[in-house]
Motif scaffolding. Sequence first.
Motif, PDB file in Angstrom:
ATOM      1  N   VAL A  84       0.641  -1.179  -0.183  1.00 23.77           N
ATOM      2  CA  VAL A  84      -0.032   0.032   0.121  1.00 23.77           C
ATOM      3  C   VAL A  84       0.939   1.407  -0.020  1.00 23.77           C
ATOM      4  CG1 VAL A  84      -2.201   1.151   1.319  1.00 23.77           C
ATOM      5  CG2 VAL A  84      -2.135  -1.107   1.411  1.00 23.77           C
ATOM      6  N   PHE A  88      -1.137   5.889  -2.996  1.00 25.67           N
ATOM      7  CA  PHE A  88      -2.608   4.647  -3.906  1.00 25.67           C
ATOM      8  C   PHE A  88      -1.951   3.909  -5.011  1.00 25.67           C
ATOM      9  CE2 PHE A  88      -5.120   8.923  -2.503  1.00 25.67           C
ATOM     10  CZ  PHE A  88      -4.682   8.695  -1.516  1.00 25.67           C
ATOM     11  N   LEU A  90      -3.730   3.524  -7.816  1.00 26.10           N
ATOM     12  CA  LEU A  90      -4.276   2.688  -8.453  1.00 26.10           C
ATOM     13  C   LEU A  90      -4.425   3.082  -9.997  1.00 26.10           C
ATOM     14  CD1 LEU A  90      -7.384   3.845  -6.120  1.00 26.10           C
ATOM     15  CD2 LEU A  90      -6.101   1.328  -6.010  1.00 26.10           C
ATOM     16  N   ASN A  99      -9.945  -2.874  -9.857  1.00 25.80           N
ATOM     17  CA  ASN A  99      -8.521  -2.555  -9.520  1.00 25.80           C
ATOM     18  C   ASN A  99      -7.928  -3.261  -8.605  1.00 25.80           C
ATOM     19  OD1 ASN A  99      -7.268   0.184  -9.716  1.00 25.80           O
ATOM     20  ND2 ASN A  99      -8.991   0.918 -10.682  1.00 25.80           N
ATOM     21  N   GLN A 144      -7.491   5.016  -0.978  1.00 28.52           N
ATOM     22  CA  GLN A 144      -6.809   3.845   0.152  1.00 28.52           C
ATOM     23  C   GLN A 144      -7.455   3.337  -0.110  1.00 28.52           C
ATOM     24  OE1 GLN A 144      -4.136   3.099  -0.159  1.00 28.52           O
ATOM     25  NE2 GLN A 144      -3.252   4.440   1.590  1.00 28.52           N
ATOM     26  N   SER A 147      -7.737   1.075  -2.512  1.00 25.87           N
ATOM     27  CA  SER A 147      -5.986   0.119  -2.837  1.00 25.87           C
ATOM     28  C   SER A 147      -5.881  -0.591  -1.702  1.00 25.87           C
ATOM     29  CB  SER A 147      -4.750   1.663  -2.667  1.00 25.87           C
ATOM     30  OG  SER A 147      -3.920   1.670  -1.889  1.00 25.87           O
ATOM     31  N   ARG A 150      -7.282  -4.043  -2.754  1.00 27.70           N
ATOM     32  CA  ARG A 150      -6.005  -4.483  -3.692  1.00 27.70           C
ATOM     33  C   ARG A 150      -5.018  -4.791  -3.067  1.00 27.70           C
ATOM     34  NH1 ARG A 150      -3.120  -0.781  -7.319  1.00 27.70           N
ATOM     35  NH2 ARG A 150      -2.053   0.059  -5.469  1.00 27.70           N
ATOM     36  N   SER A 151      -4.814  -4.529  -2.111  1.00 31.11           N
ATOM     37  CA  SER A 151      -3.524  -5.453  -2.011  1.00 31.11           C
ATOM     38  C   SER A 151      -4.044  -6.453  -0.791  1.00 31.11           C
ATOM     39  CB  SER A 151      -2.752  -4.461  -0.337  1.00 31.11           C
ATOM     40  OG  SER A 151      -3.413  -4.022   1.043  1.00 31.11           O
TER      41      SER A 151
END
Length: 228
Positions: A84, A88, A90, A99, A144, A147, A150-151
């Motif tokens: 992260v 971000f 993205l 994403n 955020q 993100s 996504r992580s």
Amino acid sequence: MIEMKDVFKKYPNGVTAANGINVYIGQGEFVYVVGPSGAGKSTFIKMMYREEKATKGDITVNGVNLTTLKNTKVPIFRRNIGVVFQDFKLLNSISVYDNVAFALEVIEEQPNVIRKRVLETLDLVGLKHKARMLPTELSGGEQQRVSIARSIVNSPKVVIADEPTGNLDPDTSWEIMKIFEEINIRGTTIVMATHNKDIVNSIKHRVIAIEGGKIARDQQKGDYGYES
Ligand code: ADP
Ligand code: ADP
């Protein structure tokens, strides 16, 4: 789970950003990395996901020896690490959903598994209802959260965050911290570089202070320890 032995990093311009680091971080720990600007915090955490290679010493993450890991194997290694960033990073031309789905699509996960995992993860960060929106249509805090989703969508063992609240206002920063806490409670190791004194002094975790490329302090339930 993360181990560094006598690790040095000298950049091509001659700057030594890691100057003999020894550290062990166990599964499930939450670690703040603090220290002045230019102290070597980013370098320290970038070496954990092989964004930077140590020039000397040994680094092992999730049982993988990063010193000997071939560049071609780095993508496979990274599947078990969530990252992260402060800004971000993205993809702004695709939806929030896409994403988050991206990491599962590249490993050719089954479509029904992808859909379930993405929606569950967006739900965890409170953004399921914004799945169809573009990142640019969201606030900084929401971006955020995308993100972070996504992580973690791959269920990594470790999440590494480089100043994740650095671009956010205080209230939003606390909201983001709640999500990291939740992820950590579920067993994921978190390593977070931060300048956020209030957060470090309130939500107590291990604190590793880096100064001049060395570990200057390593404290369980530590303090931020600097003025700002
Ligand atoms: P921090 O995250 O604590 O601000 P960094 O790890 O970014 O510290 O930087 C540590 C030192 O290494 C600084 O002197 C910085 O200028 C230098 N540095 C960082 N990245 C690079 C790079 N890619 N090339 C050369 N020097 C770098
Ligand atoms: P539930 O059935 O649990 O309410 P939905 O399947 O309706 O969940 O999905 C929740 C959100 O995710 C909705 O905004 C939906 O439009 C969006 N969504 C679901 N699948 C996709 C997809 N493949 N691409 C983009 N958005 C999607």
